[in-house]
Design a protein around this motif. Structure first.
Motif, PDB file in Angstrom:
ATOM      1  N   TYR A  31      -1.267 -10.339  -7.641  1.00 18.76           N
ATOM      2  CA  TYR A  31      -0.590  -9.529  -6.643  1.00 18.76           C
ATOM      3  C   TYR A  31      -1.516  -9.213  -5.464  1.00 18.76           C
ATOM      4  N   ASP A  32      -0.983  -9.395  -4.252  1.00 19.27           N
ATOM      5  CA  ASP A  32      -1.629  -8.827  -3.083  1.00 19.27           C
ATOM      6  C   ASP A  32      -1.393  -7.309  -3.129  1.00 19.27           C
ATOM      7  N   LEU A  33      -2.377  -6.558  -2.691  1.00 22.59           N
ATOM      8  CA  LEU A  33      -2.315  -5.101  -2.791  1.00 22.59           C
ATOM      9  C   LEU A  33      -2.570  -4.470  -1.438  1.00 22.59           C
ATOM     10  N   ALA A  34      -2.091  -3.268  -1.267  1.00 25.45           N
ATOM     11  CA  ALA A  34      -2.281  -2.591   0.019  1.00 25.45           C
ATOM     12  C   ALA A  34      -2.153  -1.091  -0.147  1.00 25.45           C
ATOM     13  N   VAL A  91       0.564  11.250   3.369  1.00 26.82           N
ATOM     14  CA  VAL A  91       0.745  10.821   1.986  1.00 26.82           C
ATOM     15  C   VAL A  91       0.367   9.340   1.932  1.00 26.82           C
ATOM     16  N   TYR A  92      -0.514   9.007   1.010  1.00 21.74           N
ATOM     17  CA  TYR A  92      -1.006   7.638   0.871  1.00 21.74           C
ATOM     18  C   TYR A  92      -0.333   6.973  -0.331  1.00 21.74           C
ATOM     19  N   TYR A  93       0.162   5.758  -0.093  1.00 18.13           N
ATOM     20  CA  TYR A  93       0.887   5.003  -1.109  1.00 18.13           C
ATOM     21  C   TYR A  93       0.192   3.667  -1.361  1.00 18.13           C
ATOM     22  N   CYS A  94       0.144   3.267  -2.618  1.00 15.58           N
ATOM     23  CA  CYS A  94      -0.317   1.909  -2.881  1.00 15.58           C
ATOM     24  C   CYS A  94       0.900   1.005  -3.081  1.00 15.58           C
ATOM     25  N   ASN A  95       0.664  -0.276  -2.901  1.00 10.91           N
ATOM     26  CA  ASN A  95       1.734  -1.275  -2.819  1.00 10.91           C
ATOM     27  C   ASN A  95       1.224  -2.557  -3.464  1.00 10.91           C
ATOM     28  N   GLY A  96       2.038  -3.119  -4.332  1.00  7.90           N
ATOM     29  CA  GLY A  96       1.727  -4.413  -4.932  1.00  7.90           C
ATOM     30  C   GLY A  96       2.818  -5.388  -4.542  1.00  7.90           C
ATOM     31  N   ARG A  98       4.266  -9.485  -4.471  1.00  2.48           N
ATOM     32  CA  ARG A  98       4.298 -10.913  -4.746  1.00  2.48           C
ATOM     33  C   ARG A  98       5.705 -11.345  -4.352  1.00  2.48           C
ATOM     34  N   SER A  99       6.536 -11.708  -5.273  1.00  2.00           N
ATOM     35  CA  SER A  99       7.936 -11.969  -4.921  1.00  2.00           C
ATOM     36  C   SER A  99       8.708 -10.661  -4.847  1.00  2.00           C
ATOM     37  N   THR A 100       8.189  -9.657  -5.521  1.00  2.16           N
ATOM     38  CA  THR A 100       8.762  -8.308  -5.511  1.00  2.16           C
ATOM     39  C   THR A 100       7.696  -7.350  -5.015  1.00  2.16           C
ATOM     40  N   VAL A 101       8.150  -6.296  -4.364  1.00  3.27           N
ATOM     41  CA  VAL A 101       7.231  -5.274  -3.873  1.00  3.27           C
ATOM     42  C   VAL A 101       7.385  -4.021  -4.717  1.00  3.27           C
ATOM     43  N   TYR A 102       6.270  -3.503  -5.173  1.00  2.00           N
ATOM     44  CA  TYR A 102       6.254  -2.276  -5.954  1.00  2.00           C
ATOM     45  C   TYR A 102       5.462  -1.200  -5.214  1.00  2.00           C
ATOM     46  N   TRP A 103       5.922   0.042  -5.338  1.00  2.28           N
ATOM     47  CA  TRP A 103       5.280   1.164  -4.672  1.00  2.28           C
ATOM     48  C   TRP A 103       4.896   2.232  -5.683  1.00  2.28           C
ATOM     49  N   GLY A 104       3.808   2.912  -5.402  1.00  2.00           N
ATOM     50  CA  GLY A 104       3.474   4.112  -6.145  1.00  2.00           C
ATOM     51  C   GLY A 104       4.207   5.310  -5.578  1.00  2.00           C
ATOM     52  N   GLN A 105       3.961   6.486  -6.195  1.00  2.00           N
ATOM     53  CA  GLN A 105       4.686   7.696  -5.796  1.00  2.00           C
ATOM     54  C   GLN A 105       3.987   8.435  -4.662  1.00  2.00           C
ATOM     55  N   GLY A 106       2.750   8.057  -4.378  1.00  4.77           N
ATOM     56  CA  GLY A 106       2.018   8.660  -3.275  1.00  4.77           C
ATOM     57  C   GLY A 106       1.077   9.775  -3.706  1.00  4.77           C
ATOM     58  N   THR A 107       0.033   9.963  -2.918  1.00  9.29           N
ATOM     59  CA  THR A 107      -0.904  11.062  -3.127  1.00  9.29           C
ATOM     60  C   THR A 107      -1.231  11.680  -1.771  1.00  9.29           C
ATOM     61  N   GLN A 108      -1.237  12.991  -1.715  1.00  6.12           N
ATOM     62  CA  GLN A 108      -1.426  13.698  -0.444  1.00  6.12           C
ATOM     63  C   GLN A 108      -2.904  13.763  -0.089  1.00  6.12           C
ATOM     64  N   VAL A 109      -3.210  13.420   1.146  1.00  5.64           N
ATOM     65  CA  VAL A 109      -4.551  13.593   1.697  1.00  5.64           C
ATOM     66  C   VAL A 109      -4.430  14.525   2.900  1.00  5.64           C
TER      67      VAL A 109
END
Length: 113
Positions: A31-34, A91-96, A98-109
């Motif tokens: 997975y590419d990540l961001a 709010v910072y979110y991570c993202n994975g 590939r053919s599907t995109v998945y998101w986290g719930q976020g963390t506040q900075v």
């Protein structure tokens, strides 16, 4: 599939934070990540990305201050944030992706004195 961010919080301008995003339920190395962020009243924007080959890219606003990295053995992607500014508050979110995109719930900075 779960992406769980951690490491956010309140920090003074000039300070540092390290965000982590632990993934489960996916074959992490392919997975590419961001990291994205969303400030109040603004659109979500890309902060930094890292490919399966470890190639990174950054938003101009964070170049030289933030570093994205991944540990495939731990199924975790990191965002090291240095020299933080009030405008990094979001709010910072991570993202994975590939053919599907998945998101986290976020963390506040929050960067504030």
């Amino acid at each position: 599939v779960q992406l769980v961010e951690s490491g956010g919080g309140l920090v003074q301008p000039g300070g540092s934070l390290r965000l982590s995003c632990a993934a489960s339920g996916i074959t992490f190395p392919i997975y590419d990540l961001a990291w994205y962020r969303q400030a109040p009243g603004k659109q979500r924007e890309l902060v930094a990305g890292i490919t399966t080959d470890g190639i990174t890219n950054y938003a101009d606003s964070v170049k030289g201050r933030f570093t994205i990295s991944r540990d495939n053995a731990k199924n975790t992607v990191y965002l090291q944030m240095n020299s933080l500014k009030p405008e990094d508050t979001a709010v910072y979110y991570c993202n994975g992706r590939r053919s599907t995109v998945y998101w986290g719930q976020g963390t506040q900075v929050t960067v504030s004195s």
